[in-house]
Design a protein around this motif. Structure first.
Motif, PDB file in Angstrom:
ATOM      1  N   SER A  80       0.832  -1.205   0.000  1.00  0.00           N
ATOM      2  CA  SER A  80       0.000   0.000   0.000  1.00  0.00           C
ATOM      3  C   SER A  80       0.864   1.252   0.000  1.00  0.00           C
ATOM      4  O   SER A  80       0.538   2.245  -0.671  1.00  0.00           O
ATOM      5  CB  SER A  80      -0.928  -0.008   1.220  1.00  0.00           C
ATOM      6  OG  SER A  80      -1.766  -1.143   1.227  1.00  0.00           O
ATOM      7  N   PHE A  81       1.967   1.191   0.752  1.00  0.00           N
ATOM      8  CA  PHE A  81       2.884   2.332   0.811  1.00  0.00           C
ATOM      9  C   PHE A  81       3.440   2.649  -0.580  1.00  0.00           C
ATOM     10  O   PHE A  81       3.437   3.807  -1.023  1.00  0.00           O
ATOM     11  CB  PHE A  81       4.013   2.017   1.791  1.00  0.00           C
ATOM     12  CG  PHE A  81       4.841   3.201   2.182  1.00  0.00           C
ATOM     13  CD1 PHE A  81       4.503   3.964   3.278  1.00  0.00           C
ATOM     14  CD2 PHE A  81       5.969   3.552   1.444  1.00  0.00           C
ATOM     15  CE1 PHE A  81       5.264   5.066   3.638  1.00  0.00           C
ATOM     16  CE2 PHE A  81       6.732   4.648   1.791  1.00  0.00           C
ATOM     17  CZ  PHE A  81       6.376   5.407   2.902  1.00  0.00           C
ATOM     18  N   GLN A  82       3.898   1.610  -1.266  1.00  0.00           N
ATOM     19  CA  GLN A  82       4.442   1.805  -2.612  1.00  0.00           C
ATOM     20  C   GLN A  82       3.365   2.235  -3.602  1.00  0.00           C
ATOM     21  O   GLN A  82       3.614   3.053  -4.489  1.00  0.00           O
ATOM     22  CB  GLN A  82       5.103   0.516  -3.090  1.00  0.00           C
ATOM     23  CG  GLN A  82       6.329   0.120  -2.282  1.00  0.00           C
ATOM     24  CD  GLN A  82       6.871  -1.238  -2.689  1.00  0.00           C
ATOM     25  OE1 GLN A  82       6.363  -1.867  -3.614  1.00  0.00           O
ATOM     26  NE2 GLN A  82       7.901  -1.691  -1.985  1.00  0.00           N
ATOM     27  N   GLN A  83       2.156   1.712  -3.433  1.00  0.00           N
ATOM     28  CA  GLN A  83       1.072   2.075  -4.338  1.00  0.00           C
ATOM     29  C   GLN A  83       0.723   3.554  -4.201  1.00  0.00           C
ATOM     30  O   GLN A  83       0.443   4.230  -5.191  1.00  0.00           O
ATOM     31  CB  GLN A  83      -0.150   1.202  -4.058  1.00  0.00           C
ATOM     32  CG  GLN A  83      -1.301   1.437  -5.016  1.00  0.00           C
ATOM     33  CD  GLN A  83      -2.462   0.508  -4.722  1.00  0.00           C
ATOM     34  OE1 GLN A  83      -2.431  -0.290  -3.790  1.00  0.00           O
ATOM     35  NE2 GLN A  83      -3.507   0.611  -5.534  1.00  0.00           N
ATOM     36  N   ILE A  84       0.746   4.065  -2.979  1.00  0.00           N
ATOM     37  CA  ILE A  84       0.455   5.486  -2.766  1.00  0.00           C
ATOM     38  C   ILE A  84       1.533   6.353  -3.403  1.00  0.00           C
ATOM     39  O   ILE A  84       1.248   7.359  -4.061  1.00  0.00           O
ATOM     40  CB  ILE A  84       0.332   5.781  -1.259  1.00  0.00           C
ATOM     41  CG1 ILE A  84      -0.921   5.103  -0.683  1.00  0.00           C
ATOM     42  CG2 ILE A  84       0.286   7.285  -1.004  1.00  0.00           C
ATOM     43  CD1 ILE A  84      -1.046   5.226   0.813  1.00  0.00           C
ATOM     44  N   LEU A  85       2.810   5.949  -3.220  1.00  0.00           N
ATOM     45  CA  LEU A  85       3.899   6.717  -3.815  1.00  0.00           C
ATOM     46  C   LEU A  85       3.819   6.708  -5.336  1.00  0.00           C
ATOM     47  O   LEU A  85       4.029   7.738  -5.991  1.00  0.00           O
ATOM     48  CB  LEU A  85       5.249   6.158  -3.351  1.00  0.00           C
ATOM     49  CG  LEU A  85       5.585   6.322  -1.862  1.00  0.00           C
ATOM     50  CD1 LEU A  85       6.934   5.688  -1.562  1.00  0.00           C
ATOM     51  CD2 LEU A  85       5.598   7.790  -1.467  1.00  0.00           C
ATOM     52  N   ARG A  86       3.507   5.542  -5.915  1.00  0.00           N
ATOM     53  CA  ARG A  86       3.402   5.462  -7.369  1.00  0.00           C
ATOM     54  C   ARG A  86       2.167   6.186  -7.890  1.00  0.00           C
ATOM     55  O   ARG A  86       2.194   6.775  -8.982  1.00  0.00           O
ATOM     56  CB  ARG A  86       3.371   3.999  -7.816  1.00  0.00           C
ATOM     57  CG  ARG A  86       4.694   3.262  -7.666  1.00  0.00           C
ATOM     58  CD  ARG A  86       4.657   1.953  -8.441  1.00  0.00           C
ATOM     59  NE  ARG A  86       3.564   1.093  -8.003  1.00  0.00           N
ATOM     60  CZ  ARG A  86       3.682   0.143  -7.081  1.00  0.00           C
ATOM     61  NH1 ARG A  86       4.860  -0.065  -6.497  1.00  0.00           N
ATOM     62  NH2 ARG A  86       2.652  -0.599  -6.745  1.00  0.00           N
ATOM     63  N   GLY A  87       1.085   6.145  -7.109  1.00  0.00           N
ATOM     64  CA  GLY A  87      -0.142   6.794  -7.552  1.00  0.00           C
ATOM     65  C   GLY A  87       0.019   8.290  -7.730  1.00  0.00           C
ATOM     66  O   GLY A  87      -0.599   8.886  -8.619  1.00  0.00           O
ATOM     67  N   GLY A  88       0.868   8.916  -6.906  1.00  0.00           N
ATOM     68  CA  GLY A  88       1.088  10.348  -7.044  1.00  0.00           C
ATOM     69  C   GLY A  88       1.809  10.723  -8.321  1.00  0.00           C
ATOM     70  O   GLY A  88       1.786  11.897  -8.717  1.00  0.00           O
ATOM     71  N   LEU A  89       2.442   9.741  -8.983  1.00  0.00           N
ATOM     72  CA  LEU A  89       3.171  10.002 -10.228  1.00  0.00           C
ATOM     73  C   LEU A  89       2.292   9.875 -11.464  1.00  0.00           C
ATOM     74  O   LEU A  89       2.771  10.128 -12.575  1.00  0.00           O
ATOM     75  CB  LEU A  89       4.362   9.036 -10.341  1.00  0.00           C
ATOM     76  CG  LEU A  89       5.382   9.092  -9.196  1.00  0.00           C
ATOM     77  CD1 LEU A  89       6.432   8.008  -9.386  1.00  0.00           C
ATOM     78  CD2 LEU A  89       6.043  10.458  -9.124  1.00  0.00           C
ATOM     79  N   ASP A  90       1.054   9.492 -11.283  1.00  0.00           N
ATOM     80  CA  ASP A  90       0.135   9.377 -12.417  1.00  0.00           C
ATOM     81  C   ASP A  90      -0.008  10.742 -13.097  1.00  0.00           C
ATOM     82  O   ASP A  90      -0.288  11.745 -12.433  1.00  0.00           O
ATOM     83  CB  ASP A  90      -1.237   8.896 -11.921  1.00  0.00           C
ATOM     84  CG  ASP A  90      -2.170   8.524 -13.067  1.00  0.00           C
ATOM     85  OD1 ASP A  90      -2.091   9.158 -14.133  1.00  0.00           O
ATOM     86  OD2 ASP A  90      -2.991   7.613 -12.891  1.00  0.00           O
ATOM     87  N   PRO A  91       0.195  10.828 -14.417  1.00  0.00           N
ATOM     88  CA  PRO A  91       0.129  12.125 -15.099  1.00  0.00           C
ATOM     89  C   PRO A  91      -1.257  12.752 -15.114  1.00  0.00           C
ATOM     90  O   PRO A  91      -1.400  13.912 -15.508  1.00  0.00           O
ATOM     91  CB  PRO A  91       0.590  11.795 -16.530  1.00  0.00           C
ATOM     92  CG  PRO A  91       0.344  10.337 -16.684  1.00  0.00           C
ATOM     93  CD  PRO A  91       0.562   9.739 -15.334  1.00  0.00           C
ATOM     94  N   ARG A  92      -2.287  12.018 -14.667  1.00  0.00           N
ATOM     95  CA  ARG A  92      -3.631  12.580 -14.641  1.00  0.00           C
ATOM     96  C   ARG A  92      -4.093  12.887 -13.233  1.00  0.00           C
ATOM     97  O   ARG A  92      -5.291  13.061 -12.988  1.00  0.00           O
ATOM     98  CB  ARG A  92      -4.615  11.612 -15.303  1.00  0.00           C
ATOM     99  CG  ARG A  92      -4.365  11.402 -16.788  1.00  0.00           C
ATOM    100  CD  ARG A  92      -5.323  10.385 -17.353  1.00  0.00           C
ATOM    101  NE  ARG A  92      -5.141   9.077 -16.718  1.00  0.00           N
ATOM    102  CZ  ARG A  92      -5.933   8.031 -16.930  1.00  0.00           C
ATOM    103  NH1 ARG A  92      -6.947   8.145 -17.772  1.00  0.00           N
ATOM    104  NH2 ARG A  92      -5.694   6.878 -16.326  1.00  0.00           N
ATOM    105  N   ARG A  93      -3.152  12.989 -12.301  1.00  0.00           N
ATOM    106  CA  ARG A  93      -3.501  13.294 -10.920  1.00  0.00           C
ATOM    107  C   ARG A  93      -3.073  14.712 -10.544  1.00  0.00           C
ATOM    108  O   ARG A  93      -2.550  15.465 -11.365  1.00  0.00           O
ATOM    109  CB  ARG A  93      -2.874  12.265  -9.975  1.00  0.00           C
ATOM    110  CG  ARG A  93      -3.541  10.890 -10.059  1.00  0.00           C
ATOM    111  CD  ARG A  93      -2.978   9.947  -9.025  1.00  0.00           C
ATOM    112  NE  ARG A  93      -3.587   8.633  -9.066  1.00  0.00           N
ATOM    113  CZ  ARG A  93      -4.659   8.280  -8.366  1.00  0.00           C
ATOM    114  NH1 ARG A  93      -5.246   9.157  -7.565  1.00  0.00           N
ATOM    115  NH2 ARG A  93      -5.150   7.064  -8.461  1.00  0.00           N
ATOM    116  N   PHE A  94      -3.269  15.044  -9.269  1.00  0.00           N
ATOM    117  CA  PHE A  94      -3.117  16.418  -8.803  1.00  0.00           C
ATOM    118  C   PHE A  94      -1.713  16.995  -8.990  1.00  0.00           C
ATOM    119  O   PHE A  94      -1.580  18.171  -9.366  1.00  0.00           O
ATOM    120  CB  PHE A  94      -3.528  16.487  -7.326  1.00  0.00           C
ATOM    121  CG  PHE A  94      -3.628  17.879  -6.789  1.00  0.00           C
ATOM    122  CD1 PHE A  94      -4.611  18.747  -7.230  1.00  0.00           C
ATOM    123  CD2 PHE A  94      -2.717  18.333  -5.844  1.00  0.00           C
ATOM    124  CE1 PHE A  94      -4.706  20.036  -6.730  1.00  0.00           C
ATOM    125  CE2 PHE A  94      -2.795  19.614  -5.345  1.00  0.00           C
ATOM    126  CZ  PHE A  94      -3.798  20.474  -5.783  1.00  0.00           C
TER     127      PHE A  94
END
Length: 506
Positions: free
Chosen positions: A88-102
């Protein structure tokens, strides 16, 4: 003495402003980098903190549950929990790198408005020579910010959310079968758009009011009424906004974001059966003097709080006694209940505000932290929130027992009307004026935080996707005003104005 204390403060401020100096990028790209890092931190940090707290809580609970040697099954469960935590920790860190996010949205918004400005200003220098340098620069910043805001919001809107997608029958006029079609709705970025619109209106009205104030001061026409308007505008707007939010929380909870709804519920600390009963009173499914099958709803609540079961029967008792609304605190006295509410809410609020105030006191660039000032600040904010909760409850009691029956009457029909919405409306009107207990400098930030959420209660959370361009245009125009004001005039009030000025500095 004053000159001697100036250099250390300036050094501290300059060090805070230059935190991004080690990043090897050209100066023109620094606003983009700052915006991306700030957006990434704001998107990832709260989720990481929540994950850490949940993991720590589960570990402590498991450790307390173990009284002897740890069984092999528990060891496997602990190992599985740790693996899930790191995933979950890694998923949160990777999720912030999504080009369609904040984070990408922030980078495109700020970076686009600063990068496009240079060639556009050069072009305007050639095409609009009749304008002054300031006007050309302002026009270039407005246009570039509008374009950057349009495309950055479209970037966020391009990401689908399950809450805004609904499968429906492909042919509604026929019986439902296996053939479905997916309809996508807009509205996922509505909170962000309303935030920008509120800030833009604040910038424009603030500029007009500042100009009027300067003229009237110069002509010695600044009156006591003008001063009162300046001082009471933010509290009045907060009172109106918070009243709308509380009304929505009570009767239209789906109009509020789920996290905000849960936070209000936690702060209110109210029995959900009481809220449900008052909602039924408003809907007409619970009526005094008529047996509609709702007596068991509050009968269990009476039993839990040691009250006579007949008090929860809308046929036997008209109206419900305020002791039932008090939920066992303060007895039948509305004033004692208000006092007990204040004490409990103050303690609950202080447990939240005090750690934050101490953290800010340590972080501030001063010769040494000021724990006393942090304690006073936390106590003041806690008193504000506790008074907010107390006034809401006491407003309900005033409408039910003190003022309402005198103005509307004490017959059965009047009692239905009071418990059908008048009592909740009284609490909504009163609670927001607790903002007067807060520091004047913080009132504007709190008002500008609540106002967009109040506006959101008046609009649908989902709407047809073909109308999304209207929201995009409103956001782009508002963001253009806010970003231009932050760079040119410094008229963006509160913490946001300071953050934007630092982020957009080239």
């Amino acid at each position: 003495m004053a000159l001697a204390s100036t250099p250390p403060t300036n050094l501290l401020r300059s060090s805070r402003r230059r935190w991004d100096r080690p990043i090897p990028v050209p100066p023109i790209l620094r606003p983009l980098v700052r915006a991306y890092l700030l957006g990434y931190a704001s998107a990832v940090a709260p989720r990481l903190l929540t994950l850490l707290l949940k993991h720590a809580t589960s570990l402590m609970a498991r450790r307390r549950a173990l009284t002897g040697p740890e069984p092999s099954a528990d060891k496997l469960q602990r190992r599985h929990t740790s693996e899930t935590f790191f995933e979950s920790f890694q998923q949160i860190l990777r999720g912030g790198l999504d080009p369609r996010r904040f984070p990408a949205f922030c980078a495109l918004l700020v970076g686009g408005s600063t990068l496009i400005e240079i060639p556009l200003t050069t072009a305007l220098d050639r095409l609009a020579q009749g304008l002054s340098d300031v006007s050309r620069k302002r026009l270039a910043r407005l246009f570039t910010s509008f374009v950057a805001a349009w495309f950055s919001l479209r970037l966020l809107q391009s990401r689908q959310s399950p809450a805004f997608v609904e499968p429906v029958p492909a042919q509604p006029d026929k019986p439902p079968g296996v053939e479905l079609q997916t309809i996508s709705y807009a509205g996922r970025t509505l909170d962000l758009t309303l935030f920008a619109v509120t800030r833009a209106v604040d910038v424009i009205v603030g500029a007009l009011w500042a100009s009027r104030k300067a003229r009237r001061l110069a002509s010695h026409q600044w009156t006591a009424l003008d001063r009162a308007i300046s001082q009471l505008t933010d509290p009045a707007l907060f009172a109106a906004s918070s009243g709308l939010v509380m009304w929505a929380w009570f009767y239209l909870p789906s109009a509020l974001p789920s996290a905000y709804n849960k936070w209000i519920t936690s702060a209110a600390s109210v029995d959900p059966r009481l809220i449900l009963a008052l909602r039924h009173c408003r809907a007409g499914t619970l009526r005094y003097g008529v047996d509609t099958g709702m007596a068991p709803l509050l009968a269990g609540m009476c039993a839990d709080h040691g009250l006579p079961p007949s008090w929860g029967d809308p046929v036997a008792t008209i109206p419900f006694p305020c002791a039932l609304v008090h939920m066992g605190a303060g007895g039948a006295s509305c004033e004692l209940h208000a006092a007990s509410r204040f004490v409990r809410a103050f303690v609950w609020s202080l447990s939240t505000y005090l750690p934050l105030s101490l953290l800010l006191a340590v972080r501030r660039p001063r010769p040494r932290p000021r724990p006393r000032a942090a304690l006073l600040s936390a106590a003041r904010s806690s008193a504000f929130l506790a008074t907010f909760i107390t006034l809401f409850y006491y407003g309900v009691c005033l409408a039910r027992t003190r003022v309402g029956p005198r103005l509307l009457g004490g017959d059965v029909e009047s009692r239905r009307r009071i418990d059908g919405g008048v009592c909740v409306a009284a609490g909504c009107v009163l609670c927001g004026w607790s903002i007067l207990l807060e520091q004047a400098g913080r009132r504007k930030d709190i008002m500008l935080f609540v106002a967009p959420r109040a506006l959101a209660t008046l609009l649908p959370r989902r709407y047809a996707r073909e109308k999304q361009w209207r929201e995009t245009a409103a956001f782009a125009a508002s963001a253009a005003v806010v970003l231009t004001a932050a760079r040119e005039e410094g008229r963006v009030r509160g913490v946001l104005g300071k953050v934007l000025a630092r982020v957009m500095r080239v």
